[in-house]
Design an enzyme around this catalytic site. Structure first.
Site, mmCIF file in Angstrom:
data_model
loop_
_atom_site.group_PDB
_atom_site.id
_atom_site.type_symbol
_atom_site.label_atom_id
_atom_site.label_comp_id
_atom_site.label_asym_id
_atom_site.label_seq_id
_atom_site.Cartn_x
_atom_site.Cartn_y
_atom_site.Cartn_z
ATOM 1 N N GLU A 327 0.687 -1.253 0.076
ATOM 2 C CA GLU A 327 -0.047 -0.055 -0.120
ATOM 3 C C GLU A 327 1.036 1.029 0.038
ATOM 4 O O GLU A 327 1.876 1.421 0.827
ATOM 5 C CB GLU A 327 -1.024 0.292 1.330
ATOM 6 N N CYS A 328 0.660 2.160 -0.905
ATOM 7 C CA CYS A 328 1.366 3.217 -1.072
ATOM 8 C C CYS A 328 2.894 3.136 -0.920
ATOM 9 O O CYS A 328 3.325 2.919 -1.983
ATOM 10 C CB CYS A 328 0.703 4.280 0.179
ATOM 11 N N GLY A 329 3.357 3.760 0.152
ATOM 12 C CA GLY A 329 5.029 3.214 0.265
ATOM 13 C C GLY A 329 5.417 2.106 0.127
ATOM 14 O O GLY A 329 6.262 1.784 -0.510
ATOM 15 N N TYR A 331 3.798 -0.168 -1.833
ATOM 16 C CA TYR A 331 3.491 -0.316 -3.346
ATOM 17 C C TYR A 331 4.984 0.043 -4.103
ATOM 18 O O TYR A 331 5.496 -0.453 -4.884
ATOM 19 C CB TYR A 331 2.461 0.462 -3.728
ATOM 20 N N THR A 427 -1.275 -0.919 -4.485
ATOM 21 C CA THR A 427 -2.211 0.069 -4.576
ATOM 22 C C THR A 427 -1.689 1.604 -4.003
ATOM 23 O O THR A 427 -0.712 1.380 -3.171
ATOM 24 C CB THR A 427 -3.646 -0.077 -3.874
#
Length: 436
Positions: A327-329, A331, A427
């Protein structure tokens, strides 16, 4: 029976978190059990709440969660003496389009729970106008009750008298006035407050805030203004499927952004969570059947991540046979490379083709509704996931198969679709809930 209160303000940056922590610790010092919540998608403040109260705090979010989910989450306050919900941004600030049970505004939670609002007002650069702002907030929406105000960053006794008199004339309770006090300012960085676990002196800071607030605020009057509240038993719990039975989750200063209610829901469903530290060059547990990389600050530790060969090689080996999600970082770390703020590119794990850069920062912020075009751990094709995105990275390349069709809160399609390749998925949004 608990006393429920919402802490809010006209805008961000006026002292909601500091006042929430100070009140929580001051009442705890008096022997009361205090339970905190965070309205909205902030994943940093709940750790501060826990530091102040000794009890885990979770997010409640009217855009992403239905009423049953919110009722289930707040029911943990049933054994508390005081329950505080800290708001986000201004009292009525949310998105334009309604979500599951509201727009994400703090006012939604106040009205839903029937708790009055304690406003933090910073009258810097003004005097009587602060009363007009408070009166406008009081009268803006039927069903949202104002308990009163605490003034923050008062410049002088004369300044306080002007503001206090105007508020009293407007029929608004003034519980106290806080002079400027730099010693209780919480340090910040680009995604918000520096995290509680990164501050060795956080306990001392909260103690000083509690002492200072107790000196200038009528704690008994604030407590009397709260609503008597006894939660109704929730009909059901969270609609969350764990991504696996044994979940290896990255947890350190670079991978720390995860909603507490998600981890609790995974455990409640019988999953075992196995933390490991990529910054310590640790590998995910060999017995895990899924690996989860939360967001955080990989851009501040990109050189260390790139140099930690054991972590990178073990994650690639893990992904040959089992799912890995970021997720985010997280990802970004699954991608090929991450360019830091100085323009230096660092090689990441290469499980996805994603290239990101912080050299030209651009803020991406807002709620996200994703319809999965492919499966990801814990969720099947077609699942509708609600989350929130907040980062400053720029996508240089996102060549893999899109994971989802992603819309913002207005319904517009956005480019941050997430990616999937083999067993790896990722994501940019942080998952909050799945539509029932």
């Amino acid at each position: 029976m608990a006393a429920g209160l919402v802490i809010s303000a006209p805008a961000s940056g006026v002292g909601k978190t500091t006042l929430t922590l100070a009140l929580a610790r001051a009442w705890r010092n008096r022997g009361l059990n205090v339970q905190c919540f965070k309205s909205g998608p902030d994943y940093i403040d709940p750790a501060f709440h826990a530091a102040a109260t000794g009890r885990a705090s979770v997010n409640v979010d009217s855009w992403a969660m239905d009423r049953a989910t919110i009722a289930h989450l707040v029911s943990r306050g049933a054994d508390a003496d005081v329950v505080l919900a800290e708001g986000s941004m201004g009292l009525f600030d949310g998105v334009a389009a309604r979500g599951v049970s509201g727009t994400g505004a703090t006012a939604d939670i106040a009205q839903m729970l029937g708790w009055p609002v304690l406003l933090v007002i910073d009258p810097s650069g003004q005097a009587q106008t602060a009363a007009a702002i408070a009166a406008g907030l009081r009268d803006y929406r039927p069903g949202v009750r104002l308990a009163g105000v605490v003034l923050n960053r008062i410049a002088s006794p004369r300044h306080e008298n002007l503001v206090r008199h105007a508020l009293i004339e407007a029929g608004i309770n003034v519980f106290g006035a806080l002079p400027r006090h730099a010693e209780i300012s919480l340090p910040k960085r680009h995604l918000g407050l520096v995290q509680a676990e990164e501050q060795a002196e956080i306990g001392t800071l909260i103690d000083e805030a509690a002492r200072f607030v107790a000196e200038h605020v009528d704690l008994d009057a604030v407590l009397r203004s709260a609503a008597a509240w006894s939660p109704q038993p929730a009909a059901n719990g969270l609609n969350v499927t764990p991504p696996g039975q044994r979940i290896a989750i990255a947890r350190d200063a670079a991978f720390s952004f995860v909603y507490p209610h998600m981890l609790e829901a995974w455990r409640a469903a019988g999953a075992e969570i196995q933390p490991f530290s990529p910054l310590a060059d640790e590998a995910p547990d060999a017995s895990a059947d899924v690996c989860w990389l939360p967001g955080g600050y990989p851009e501040l530790h990109a050189g260390t991540i790139a140099a930690n060969a054991r972590f990178r090689s073990s994650l690639r080996a893990f992904a040959e046979t089992r799912p890995v999600h970021g997720e985010c970082g997280g990802y970004m770390v699954l991608g090929e490379g991450l360019t830091d703020a100085d323009g230096i590119r660092h090689e990441m794990t290469g499980l996805l083709g994603l290239e990101t850069s912080f050299a030209k920062r651009r803020m991406h912020l807002g709620y996200r509704l994703a319809a999965l075009a492919g499966p990801m751990p814990g969720h099947q094709v077609g699942a509708r996931l609600r989350g929130h995105e907040f980062h400053y990275s720029t996508i240089l390349a996102q060549p893999d198969t899109p994971l989802a069709v992603v819309h913002d809160a207005t319904g517009a399609v956005i480019a941050e679709t997430g990616s999937r390749r083999g067993h790896a998925t990722g994501t940019f949004f942080h998952l909050i809930a799945e539509d029932r």
